[in-house]
Write a protein that holds these residues in place. Structure first.
Motif, PDB file in Angstrom:
ATOM      1  N   THR A  30       0.858  -1.190   0.000  1.00 43.08           N
ATOM      2  CA  THR A  30       0.000   0.000   0.000  1.00 43.08           C
ATOM      3  C   THR A  30       0.895   1.241   0.000  1.00 43.08           C
ATOM      4  O   THR A  30       2.038   1.195   0.475  1.00 43.08           O
ATOM      5  CB  THR A  30      -0.920   0.033   1.235  1.00 43.08           C
ATOM      6  OG1 THR A  30      -0.118  -0.062   2.425  1.00 43.08           O
ATOM      7  CG2 THR A  30      -1.915  -1.125   1.218  1.00 43.08           C
ATOM      8  N   GLY A  31       0.402   2.355  -0.534  1.00 44.88           N
ATOM      9  CA  GLY A  31       1.169   3.600  -0.593  1.00 44.88           C
ATOM     10  C   GLY A  31       0.987   4.297  -1.935  1.00 44.88           C
ATOM     11  O   GLY A  31       0.276   3.799  -2.839  1.00 44.88           O
ATOM     12  N   ARG A  71      14.223  -4.073   1.711  1.00 37.76           N
ATOM     13  CA  ARG A  71      14.057  -3.060   2.749  1.00 37.76           C
ATOM     14  C   ARG A  71      14.483  -1.664   2.271  1.00 37.76           C
ATOM     15  O   ARG A  71      13.732  -0.685   2.474  1.00 37.76           O
ATOM     16  CB  ARG A  71      14.828  -3.457   3.994  1.00 37.76           C
ATOM     17  CG  ARG A  71      14.718  -2.442   5.129  1.00 37.76           C
ATOM     18  CD  ARG A  71      15.314  -2.961   6.408  1.00 37.76           C
ATOM     19  NE  ARG A  71      14.562  -4.126   6.910  1.00 37.76           N
ATOM     20  CZ  ARG A  71      14.869  -4.745   8.035  1.00 37.76           C
ATOM     21  NH1 ARG A  71      15.921  -4.366   8.752  1.00 37.76           N
ATOM     22  NH2 ARG A  71      14.135  -5.765   8.428  1.00 37.76           N
ATOM     23  N   VAL A  74      11.859  -0.203  -0.081  1.00 37.59           N
ATOM     24  CA  VAL A  74      10.633   0.262   0.585  1.00 37.59           C
ATOM     25  C   VAL A  74      10.813   1.694   1.086  1.00 37.59           C
ATOM     26  O   VAL A  74       9.910   2.526   0.977  1.00 37.59           O
ATOM     27  CB  VAL A  74      10.278  -0.682   1.743  1.00 37.59           C
ATOM     28  CG1 VAL A  74       9.146  -0.113   2.584  1.00 37.59           C
ATOM     29  CG2 VAL A  74       9.899  -2.052   1.205  1.00 37.59           C
ATOM     30  N   ARG A  75      12.005   1.998   1.642  1.00 39.74           N
ATOM     31  CA  ARG A  75      12.258   3.363   2.126  1.00 39.74           C
ATOM     32  C   ARG A  75      12.290   4.353   0.976  1.00 39.74           C
ATOM     33  O   ARG A  75      11.774   5.478   1.079  1.00 39.74           O
ATOM     34  CB  ARG A  75      13.571   3.399   2.906  1.00 39.74           C
ATOM     35  CG  ARG A  75      13.507   2.694   4.247  1.00 39.74           C
ATOM     36  CD  ARG A  75      14.683   3.111   5.125  1.00 39.74           C
ATOM     37  NE  ARG A  75      15.960   2.752   4.517  1.00 39.74           N
ATOM     38  CZ  ARG A  75      16.618   1.623   4.740  1.00 39.74           C
ATOM     39  NH1 ARG A  75      16.098   0.717   5.574  1.00 39.74           N
ATOM     40  NH2 ARG A  75      17.754   1.377   4.146  1.00 39.74           N
ATOM     41  N   GLN A  78       8.736   4.779  -0.374  1.00 40.20           N
ATOM     42  CA  GLN A  78       7.800   5.196   0.671  1.00 40.20           C
ATOM     43  C   GLN A  78       6.462   4.441   0.574  1.00 40.20           C
ATOM     44  O   GLN A  78       5.392   5.032   0.454  1.00 40.20           O
ATOM     45  CB  GLN A  78       7.559   6.707   0.614  1.00 40.20           C
ATOM     46  CG  GLN A  78       8.812   7.526   0.891  1.00 40.20           C
ATOM     47  CD  GLN A  78       8.554   9.020   0.848  1.00 40.20           C
ATOM     48  OE1 GLN A  78       7.455   9.462   0.454  1.00 40.20           O
ATOM     49  NE2 GLN A  78       9.520   9.807   1.242  1.00 40.20           N
ATOM     50  N   ARG A  80       4.308   0.741   2.103  1.00 38.50           N
ATOM     51  CA  ARG A  80       4.220  -0.158   3.264  1.00 38.50           C
ATOM     52  C   ARG A  80       3.918  -1.578   2.772  1.00 38.50           C
ATOM     53  O   ARG A  80       3.073  -1.760   1.873  1.00 38.50           O
ATOM     54  CB  ARG A  80       3.131   0.314   4.231  1.00 38.50           C
ATOM     55  CG  ARG A  80       3.464   1.631   4.898  1.00 38.50           C
ATOM     56  CD  ARG A  80       2.452   1.957   5.987  1.00 38.50           C
ATOM     57  NE  ARG A  80       1.100   2.067   5.459  1.00 38.50           N
ATOM     58  CZ  ARG A  80       0.595   3.181   4.933  1.00 38.50           C
ATOM     59  NH1 ARG A  80       1.337   4.289   4.879  1.00 38.50           N
ATOM     60  NH2 ARG A  80      -0.640   3.197   4.481  1.00 38.50           N
ATOM     61  N   ARG A  82       2.976  -5.669   3.954  1.00 43.62           N
ATOM     62  CA  ARG A  82       2.472  -6.566   5.004  1.00 43.62           C
ATOM     63  C   ARG A  82       2.435  -7.989   4.449  1.00 43.62           C
ATOM     64  O   ARG A  82       1.844  -8.230   3.393  1.00 43.62           O
ATOM     65  CB  ARG A  82       1.084  -6.130   5.463  1.00 43.62           C
ATOM     66  CG  ARG A  82       0.502  -7.006   6.575  1.00 43.62           C
ATOM     67  CD  ARG A  82      -0.773  -6.366   7.124  1.00 43.62           C
ATOM     68  NE  ARG A  82      -1.795  -6.250   6.093  1.00 43.62           N
ATOM     69  CZ  ARG A  82      -2.674  -7.223   5.791  1.00 43.62           C
ATOM     70  NH1 ARG A  82      -2.633  -8.386   6.452  1.00 43.62           N
ATOM     71  NH2 ARG A  82      -3.590  -7.025   4.859  1.00 43.62           N
TER      72      ARG A  82
END
Length: 426
Positions: A30-31, A71, A74-75, A78, A80, A82
Motif C-alpha cells: 500500500t502507498g 528493505r 521500501v524506504r 515510501q 508499506r 504486510r
C-alpha cells in the motif's frame, strides 16, 4: 505500471519447486509510489509474480530471499508492506519444528519395514511326511538357508533341484518367496523306490518261542509239525531240506530250498510289573498369574511379576509371530504367559487309583504285543498289594505267528540237483 516485469503463474515446474524449497511469501503493498517500488525490484532483478490489485493495494508473491533484499527499496519508494501468507519448506519446518521427532519416527519406521522386507523371517515346509520339518531345515542349514537370510541369496530353482537330489523319496519340489516367507512344497514317492530282492537262500523255519501249533500252511519246503503239536523254541517247523525219492521209495537225492509258510501257535507270556504305592500329588491352589513376553531376534524380555522362592508354579506359553500382512512376517515373537500355582506332596494310591495305574501298565503291555502281531486270548493277571509296593503278576495266553528263518549253512547238492536248479534260473 507498464514498466513492471512480472512472471505469470510463478514460472515453470522446476522453478516452482526451487521456490518452494527456498520459501515464498504473499505480500500486500500500500502507498502512493507502488510503480516506483516495482521498477526498483525489476532493476535489481528481484522476481515478483501473481501481481494483482485488491482492496486499495497490490498483492503479489516473491521469494524469501527477495523479501530480505527489498528493505532499502521500501524506504525509497515510501510504501508499506504486510506479509499475508508464508509458503514453502522453511516455513513448514518452522511451524512443525516441535513435531520433527514424530516425523523422524515415521520415516525410521518405514525405513525399518523396507530393510526387514529384504530378508526371510519365516520358513514353511508343506507336503513332507517321511521327512520331518527338522530334517529338512537341518539340510537347509547346510546350504546356509536359515532364518534371516537375504532374499536375493535364495536361488529357488537350485534349491528345488538340490531337494530332489538329496532326499531320494522326494519326487517333486517347489520353492518360492512370498513377502518375507520362504515356502517349500514337496511331494514324496508313495511307492517303494526299490523292490527288495527275493531271498532264495536255503533255510528252515523254526519256532521263535514254545507253544502249541494252532495252524500251519506250507508254501515251500516240508512241514515237520501239525496242528496240536507242542513245540519248543528252535524246533524246525518247516524244513528247507526236501528229499527226492526214486521208484523204489528210497531217497535218491536231497533238494535244499528257501522254506516258506505260515505257522501260528498258542503261546503264553508272563507278566511281572511292580510300582510304588507312594507317589507325588500335584494339586492346584486356584491361584493364577499372567504375563507377557517379547522376543526380537536374539533379544527377549518377559513381563511377569516374580514369585516367592517356596512357591511352585506351572507355566504355559502361547507364542505368535508378528506380521503386518498375510505374508510379511517380522523377526518378532510375542505371546502370553499363564501360570497355575500348585502344591506337591507325597501320598499313597487309593484302591481306585491302584486299579487305574495297573490298567495303564497292562494296556501298554498289550499294545507292545499287538504291534508284533500277537493276539490276546485270555488274561490271568492279578494285582498284589503290599504296604509300599504293588505288583502285577500272572500269565497272558496268546496266539501269534512263531516261525522265524534259520539258515542252512552246511549242505551239499547232487550234480543232478545242481543241474535242475541252474535250469530253473535259465
Amino acid at each position: 505500471m507498464h514498466a513492471v516485469k512480472q512472471e505469470k503463474g510463478g514460472g515453470g515446474v522446476t522453478e516452482g519447486i526451487s521456490r518452494w524449497v527456498s520459501g515464498t511469501l504473499e505480500v500486500k503493498l500500500t502507498g502512493y509510489s507502488a510503480e516506483r517500488f516495482f521498477n526498483l525490484c525489476n532493476a535489481r532483478q528481484i522476481p515478483v509474480w501473481n501481481l494483482h490489485y485488491q482492496d486499495d493495494g497490490y498483492v503479489f508473491c516473491m521469494t524469501r530471499k527477495g523479501f530480505l533484499q527489498i528493505r532499502p527499496l521500501v524506504r525509497k519508494s515510501q510504501v508499506r508492506l504486510r506479509v499475508r501468507k508464508r509458503m514453502g519448506l522453511p516455513f513448514f519446518a518452522a511451524r512443525n519444528r516441535k513435531r520433527i521427532g514424530f516425523g523422524s519416527g515415521i520415516g525410521l519406521f518405514f525405513l525399518f519395514l523396507y530393510l526387514m522386507s529384504l530378508f526371510v523371517w519365516d520358513i514353511q515346509i508343506e507336503g513332507n511326511r517321511r521327512y520331518t520339518d527338522e530334517t529338512v531345515t537341518d539340510y537347509l542349514k547346510t546350504r546356509e538357508i536359515t532364518w534371516g537370510i537375504r532374499k536375493s541369496k535364495v536361488d529357488c530353482e537350485a534349491l528345488e533341484a538340490s531337494l530332489r537330489d538329496y532326499f531320494p523319496e522326494v519326487t517333486w519340489a517347489a520353492a518360492r518367496i512370498s513377502g518375507t516367507r520362504l515356502l517349500i512344497s514337496v511331494k514324496e514317492n508313495e511307492v517303494l523306490s526299490q523292490i527288495p530282492e527275493k531271498d532264495e537262500a536255503p533255510c528252515n523255519l523254526v519256532a521263535a518261542r514254545p507253544g502249541i501249533i494252532s495252524e500251519i500252511v506250507v508254501r515251500q519246503g516240508k512241514g515237520q509239525v501239525k496242528a496240536g503239536d507242542q513245540v519248543e523254541a528252535g524246533q524246525v517247523l518247516i524244513s528247507g531240506e526236501v528229499p527226492i525219492y526214486d521208484d523204489s521209495g528210497e531217497v535218491k537225492s536231497r533238494r535244499y530250498v528257501h522254506a516258506d509258510g505260515e505257522v501260528d501257535a498258542f503261546t503264553e507270556y508272563s507278566v511281572s510289573k511292580s510300582f510304588s504305592r507312594l507317589h507325588t500329588v500335584e494339586a492346584e491352589t486356584g491361584r493364577s498369574r499372567n504375563g507377557l513376553f517379547l522376543k526380537a531376534g536374539p533379544w527377549s524380555a518377559v513381563l511377569l511379576l516374580p514369585s516367592k522362592e517356596e512357591e511352585q508354579w506351572i507355566y504355559e506359553t502361547e507364542q505368535h509371530q508378528a506380521k503386518l500382512f498375510s505374508s510379511f512376517y517380522l523377526p518378532v515373537y510375542y505371546g502370553k504367559i499363564r501360570g497355575r500355582q500348585v502344591e506337591r506332596y507325597d501320598a499313597f494310591y487309593t484302591k481306585d487309583e491302584i486299579t487305574q495305574v495297573s490298567e495303564g501298565i497292562y494296556q501298554n503291555f498289550v499294545k507292545n504285543l499287538s504291534e508284533k502281531g500277537v493276539q490276546i486270548i485270555e488274561n490271568d493277571v492279578k494285582i498284589l498289594e503290599g504296604e509300599s509296593v504293588c505288583r502285577m503278576a500272572g500269565t497272558v495266553k496268546t496266539k501269534e505267528p512263531i516261525a522265524q528263518i534259520q539258515r542252512i549253512r552246511d549242505f551239499k547238492e547232487t550234480e543232478s540237483e545242481q543241474y535242475e536248479r541252474s535250469g530253473e534260473h535259465n
